[in-house]
Design an enzyme around this catalytic site. Structure first.
Site, short mmCIF file in Angstrom:
data_model
loop_
_atom_site.label_atom_id
_atom_site.label_comp_id
_atom_site.label_asym_id
_atom_site.label_seq_id
_atom_site.Cartn_x
_atom_site.Cartn_y
_atom_site.Cartn_z
N CYS A 61 32.61 15.38 21.74
CA CYS A 61 33.38 15.19 20.51
C CYS A 61 34.56 14.23 20.74
O CYS A 61 34.35 13.04 20.90
CB CYS A 61 33.79 16.54 19.94
SG CYS A 61 34.08 16.48 18.16
N HIS B 31 29.61 20.64 20.26
CA HIS B 31 30.37 21.48 21.20
C HIS B 31 29.48 22.54 21.84
O HIS B 31 29.51 23.70 21.40
CB HIS B 31 31.50 22.20 20.44
CG HIS B 31 32.62 21.30 20.02
ND1 HIS B 31 33.78 21.16 20.74
CD2 HIS B 31 32.75 20.50 18.94
CE1 HIS B 31 34.58 20.31 20.13
NE2 HIS B 31 33.99 19.90 19.03
N GLU C 116 29.91 24.10 24.46
CA GLU C 116 30.69 25.09 25.22
C GLU C 116 31.02 26.32 24.40
O GLU C 116 31.48 27.32 24.96
CB GLU C 116 31.99 24.43 25.75
CG GLU C 116 33.09 24.18 24.71
CD GLU C 116 32.84 22.95 23.85
OE1 GLU C 116 31.77 22.34 23.97
OE2 GLU C 116 33.74 22.63 23.04
N1 GLN Z 1 38.05 14.43 14.92
C1 GLN Z 1 38.52 14.61 16.26
C2 GLN Z 1 39.06 13.32 16.84
O1 GLN Z 1 39.11 12.33 16.18
C3 GLN Z 1 37.43 15.14 17.16
C4 GLN Z 1 37.13 16.57 16.80
C5 GLN Z 1 36.69 17.41 17.95
O2 GLN Z 1 36.80 17.04 19.12
N2 GLN Z 1 36.20 18.57 17.63
O3 GLN Z 1 39.42 13.29 17.99
#
Ligand code: GLN
Length: 209
Positions: free
Chosen positions: A85, A184, A186
């Site tokens: 992410c 995610h 995890e």
């Molecule tokens: N939207 C977040 C960002 O721009 C990422 C979201 C996340 O890691 N769950 O970093």
């Protein structure tokens, strides 16, 4: 660097984000897991996880902690890194919809779109078939997630969104020692993505020795 026969030591970048869940998943996957906040700690690990969180904050903090250049150097030298992410955003060579002045570490030949699923779509889940994991689909949890908008030839897509308007978008990929997921793993208790990353780290240790 650990010897090939020993358990690999994998760091989790711990400036911001969901560090603890990754430490637990890595330990479950057979690694020694440790936090990384300083260049000396980075130099001591065989692989690194960059967790989810907020990439704009993470970017600012790696610069304040003087980790940006060491991270870039280790990535360029072949350190295996898994970015989830916000971590995936950090590994992207090119970023769309970043905040003004936002920088990434780069390393992976991808264009990533931040908050790609739309502001109104805060989080959702989907079952994904992930190449290299085989068998059962992975329950993928997306939280204000990015996607891969474009990828170079060296990048192997591992999973795409399977349902809805975003169907076909790449949400997991690998480029040699670099692994990314938009989602995610995890938080689900399914440790197969971390297991794959531990295997990548083990392979890289074998190649170095
Ligand atoms: N939207 C977040 C960002 O721009 C990422 C979201 C996340 O890691 N769950 O970093």
């Amino acid at each position: 660097m650990a010897a090939v026969t020993t358990t690999p030591t994998i760091g989790v970048l711990a400036v911001q984000g969901d560090v603890r869940e990754h430490l637990a998943a890595l330990r479950h996957g057979g690694a020694t897991a440790t936090t990384v906040r300083r260049p000396a700690e980075l130099a001591a690990v065989d692989g690194l996880v960059i967790p989810g969180g907020e990439s704009t904050t993470m970017d600012k903090l790696v610069r304040i902690f003087e980790l940006q250049q060491p991270l870039r150097d280790h990535i360029a030298a072949g350190l295996p890194v898994y970015g989830s992410c916000a971590g995936m955003i950090m590994l992207a060579d090119r970023l769309l919809d970043g905040a003004p002045g936002q920088q990434t570490l780069g390393g992976m030949d991808i264009t990533v779109r931040r908050n790609a699923f739309g502001r109104q779509v805060d989080s959702f889940e989907d079952d994904l078939h992930v190449r290299e994991l085989g068998g059962e689909p992975v329950r993928a949890v997306f939280i204000r997630a990015p996607w891969v908008e474009d990828a170079g030839d060296a990048v192997e897509p591992l999973a795409r969104v399977e349902h809805g308007p975003a169907a076909g978008r790449i949400v997991a990929a690998r480029q040699r020692n670099l692994l990314i997921t938009s989602f995610h793993p995890e938080v689900t208790g399914d440790h197969r993505v971390h297991q794959l990353f531990v295997d990548i780290v083990r392979q890289s240790l074998r190649e170095r020795s």
